[in-house]
Write a protein that holds these residues in place. Structure first.
Motif, PDB file in Angstrom:
ATOM      1  N   TYR A 184       0.671  -1.039   0.248  1.00 61.14           N
ATOM      2  CA  TYR A 184      -0.012   0.179   0.386  1.00 61.14           C
ATOM      3  C   TYR A 184       0.755   1.161  -0.123  1.00 61.14           C
ATOM      4  N   ASN A 185       0.204   2.048  -0.639  1.00 61.32           N
ATOM      5  CA  ASN A 185       0.923   3.763  -0.648  1.00 61.32           C
ATOM      6  C   ASN A 185       2.299   3.130  -1.257  1.00 61.32           C
ATOM      7  N   ALA A 186       1.676   2.930  -2.133  1.00 65.57           N
ATOM      8  CA  ALA A 186       3.197   3.013  -3.626  1.00 65.57           C
ATOM      9  C   ALA A 186       2.155   3.772  -4.639  1.00 65.57           C
ATOM     10  N   CYS A 187       2.441   4.117  -5.837  1.00 64.09           N
ATOM     11  CA  CYS A 187       2.596   4.570  -7.369  1.00 64.09           C
ATOM     12  C   CYS A 187       2.396   2.967  -7.870  1.00 64.09           C
ATOM     13  N   VAL A 188       1.333   2.268  -8.387  1.00 56.90           N
ATOM     14  CA  VAL A 188       1.143   1.433  -9.068  1.00 56.90           C
ATOM     15  C   VAL A 188       0.859   1.249 -10.415  1.00 56.90           C
ATOM     16  N   TYR A 189       2.014   0.995 -11.058  1.00 58.58           N
ATOM     17  CA  TYR A 189       1.807   1.500 -12.769  1.00 58.58           C
ATOM     18  C   TYR A 189       1.245  -0.648 -13.228  1.00 58.58           C
ATOM     19  N   THR A 190      -0.102  -0.434 -13.020  1.00 56.03           N
ATOM     20  CA  THR A 190      -0.803  -2.105 -13.633  1.00 56.03           C
ATOM     21  C   THR A 190      -0.069  -2.365 -14.230  1.00 56.03           C
ATOM     22  N   VAL A 191       0.112  -1.616 -16.200  1.00 61.77           N
ATOM     23  CA  VAL A 191       0.083  -2.241 -16.873  1.00 61.77           C
ATOM     24  C   VAL A 191      -1.268  -2.917 -17.246  1.00 61.77           C
ATOM     25  N   ASP A 192      -2.411  -2.285 -16.973  1.00 58.36           N
ATOM     26  CA  ASP A 192      -3.134  -3.625 -17.779  1.00 58.36           C
ATOM     27  C   ASP A 192      -3.643  -2.740 -19.155  1.00 58.36           C
ATOM     28  N   ASN A 193      -5.330  -2.646 -20.167  1.00 53.14           N
ATOM     29  CA  ASN A 193      -5.334  -2.279 -20.840  1.00 53.14           C
ATOM     30  C   ASN A 193      -5.631  -0.690 -21.141  1.00 53.14           C
ATOM     31  N   SER A 194      -5.750  -0.262 -19.514  1.00 51.12           N
ATOM     32  CA  SER A 194      -6.136   1.109 -19.979  1.00 51.12           C
ATOM     33  C   SER A 194      -4.784   2.495 -18.760  1.00 51.12           C
ATOM     34  N   PHE A 195      -3.478   1.288 -18.587  1.00 46.02           N
ATOM     35  CA  PHE A 195      -2.754   1.769 -17.742  1.00 46.02           C
ATOM     36  C   PHE A 195      -2.931   2.605 -16.838  1.00 46.02           C
ATOM     37  N   SER A 196      -3.606   1.872 -16.177  1.00 48.74           N
ATOM     38  CA  SER A 196      -4.365   2.766 -14.665  1.00 48.74           C
ATOM     39  C   SER A 196      -2.969   2.198 -13.889  1.00 48.74           C
ATOM     40  N   VAL A 197      -2.893   3.233 -12.883  1.00 49.55           N
ATOM     41  CA  VAL A 197      -2.026   3.390 -11.697  1.00 49.55           C
ATOM     42  C   VAL A 197      -2.744   3.314 -10.551  1.00 49.55           C
TER      43      VAL A 197
END
Length: 546
Positions: free
Chosen positions: A32-45
């Motif tokens: 938690y308390n991270a900046c998570v670059y998921t690299v999902d289809n929408s490149f959501s963070v």
């Protein structure tokens, strides 16, 4: 309203209370308390995720994840950047491991420095033979291939085998030639593969299959020693943020060793192993083999050599070596036969092709097997020089261009000398290649280049060397965006071997392979990128570095 990507509750609908920690679902790990670059289809963070039994369970805000999940281990990342673990889509992991025992000749600026490094190694270990990797005559004052007189004088009694930085040229002393039994005029030497003096004697430099033939005299490394170096290589990869690697062109024996070490828990890095086109391999792998750690689903082929040693196959002669068109290392017949066997077994084909004629010939030879609209994901590795008309053929045939960004920044100082100002326009054209099919896996080609993926990221977006030369980047129109680069090192890398449903992004149900970085590669100034490093690496939710 906050949205949580997915929450999987095995017990069905539970009355969860944000104020009651006792009702939170227990899981192996919460970040938690991270900046998570998921690299999902929408490149959501996002900010947080939960992991259980080696897979991502939920992704969302810190508040939501901590409300619903209690980790047996929890990490407050204090705003640090988190990415899917990097995948090296073109490397030679076993060769990289073995090379840890060799003399490192990278960066040597003269023949004298090469010999000095060899002498230092010999004085320390007194081996029965010497192996070295990474010499590059383009860094020397005399940029022609070296002779071997000084090398033979320095080591008259033991064989010395030195591979050029591209691993397509071998420089040896007279003792090594003597042991091989080769003589000038040997009918088994393909034209151009033995560099000769004006009076027809061997200079000591051999290319492609003839170099392989000479190296056959080197005693093989035993399995126990190999295991030691594979473990060391794994530690290095984890420290760089690599959760998985490719291992191209392996014998059956090497694949069996990797599989046994992974099953024993000695190796935990995931490996995409490509078989060499041997009869033993084709007899063993009648279909793809996949475990959670090892994939054997592709065959590695070669059509030509390397540009630096003038073995890449070209339509027109080398600008700096008129009359030389490069070397076709596999005949059309043998290449087609290997493709047929791969096609029948459901295996991908991944072919080394660097010159424009090499790339065009591979496309020609692939065509009978690749129906319109196919999703076989046959690949061309490197694709360094592409004729203008062939970019469209990648798209029409569904051929995957596999890219190694550091080749551009390593070769940019001399590449135009090899091919001239017109052909260089279609060289190292990474953005143009990505646009052909909309995606491309990225790798290092280690041990040809460093296995550190940070250099891949930097070279792709900056197209300069570490000193930021040339200003503005070399052929900057073919720079790759940061988002495309991160995808190429993660999700597109997984897609390159049909693993995008299991890895390559931080999404529920996928393997929990992720890394923590010291600074955010997606936002910091390009000048700061090479000063960053991997802080933590996790594979299947388990911390493997540090």
């Amino acid at each position: 309203m906050r949205k949580i990507v997915m929450i999987s509750l095995a017990l069905g609908a539970l009355a969860l209370s944000a104020s009651s920690c006792s009702t939170r679902q227990k899981v192996d790990l919460v970040v938690y308390n991270a900046c998570v670059y998921t690299v999902d289809n929408s490149f959501s963070v996002h900010e947080a995720f939960a992991v259980d039994k080696g897979v991502f369970l939920a992704v969302g805000s810190t508040e939501d994840i901590r409300q619903y999940y209690k980790g047996r281990k929890e990490f407050n990342m204090e705003g640090a950047a988190v990415y899917p673990a990097f995948h090296d889509s073109h490397s030679h992991f076993t060769q990289f491991a073995n090379g840890l025992s060799h003399v490192d000749l990278r960066g040597s600026v003269s023949e004298e420095e090469v010999i000095a490094r060899l002498k230092e190694h010999y004085e320390l270990y007194e081996p029965a033979f010497l192996e070295g990797d990474g010499w590059d005559q383009t860094l020397w004052e005399d940029k022609s291939f070296p002779g071997n007189q000084a090398l033979s004088d320095a080591f008259p009694h033991i064989p010395v085998y030195l591979r050029r930085v591209d691993f397509h040229a071998l420089w040896v002393n007279n003792k090594a030639i003597e042991l091989s039994g080769l003589q000038p005029g040997d009918p088994g030497i393909r034209p151009g593969e033995a560099i000769l003096t004006e009076d027809g004697r061997f200079t000591g430099v051999f290319l492609e299959d003839t170099g392989v033939r000479i190296r056959a005299d080197i005693p093989p490394m035993d399995d126990k020693t190999q295991e030691t170096y594979l473990q060391k290589a794994q530690e290095i990869c984890f420290s760089y943020g690599l959760g998985s690697v490719t291992d191209g062109g392996l014998s059956l024996e090497k694949i069996v060793l990797l599989d046994s070490l992974q099953k024993a828990g000695v190796l935990t890095i995931r490996v995409d192993a490509w078989i060499s086109p041997s009869e033993k391999n084709f007899e063993r792998f009648t279909s793809p083999y996949r475990s959670d750690k090892l994939d054997v689903s592709a065959v590695k082929l070669f059509i030509d050599g390397a540009l630096g040693s003038r073995g890449a196959l070209l339509y027109k002669p080398y600008t700096d070596d008129p009359g030389n068109y490069g070397i076709q290392v596999t005949s059309d017949r043998d290449f087609t036969l290997a493709c047929k066997k791969a096609f029948e077994r459901g295996l991908q084909v991944a072919t080394h092709a660097i010159g424009d004629k090499g790339v065009g010939k591979v496309l020609d030879l692939y065509q009978p097997f690749l129906a319109p609209g196919n999703d076989l994901r046959w690949r061309i590795e490197h694709s360094q020089i592409v004729a203008p008309a062939d970019f469209e053929r990648f798209k029409n045939m569904g051929v995957v261009p596999s890219i190694q960004p550091t080749h551009a920044t390593s070769d940019m100082g001399w590449a135009e000398e090899r091919v001239g100002p017109e052909r260089i326009k279609g060289a190292y054209a990474f953005q143009d290649l990505i646009q052909t099919i909309g995606w491309a896996p990225l790798g290092t080609d280690a041990p040809v280049e460093s296995i550190n993926p940070l250099y891949t990221f930097f070279a792709a977006i900056a197209r300069t060397n570490a000193e930021f030369w040339p200003e503005g980047g070399w052929q900057p129109e073919n720079a790759v965006s940061r988002e495309e680069t991160l995808k190429g090192m993660t999700l597109w890398g997984a897609k390159g071997y049909f693993r995008e449903d299991q890895k390559g992004s931080i999404e529920p149900g996928k393997w929990a392979d992720f890394i923590v970085w010291t600074k955010d590669l997606m936002t910091i100034p390009v000048e700061e990128i090479l000063d960053t490093s991997c802080k933590m690496t996790f594979v299947a939710g388990e911390q493997v570095y540090p």
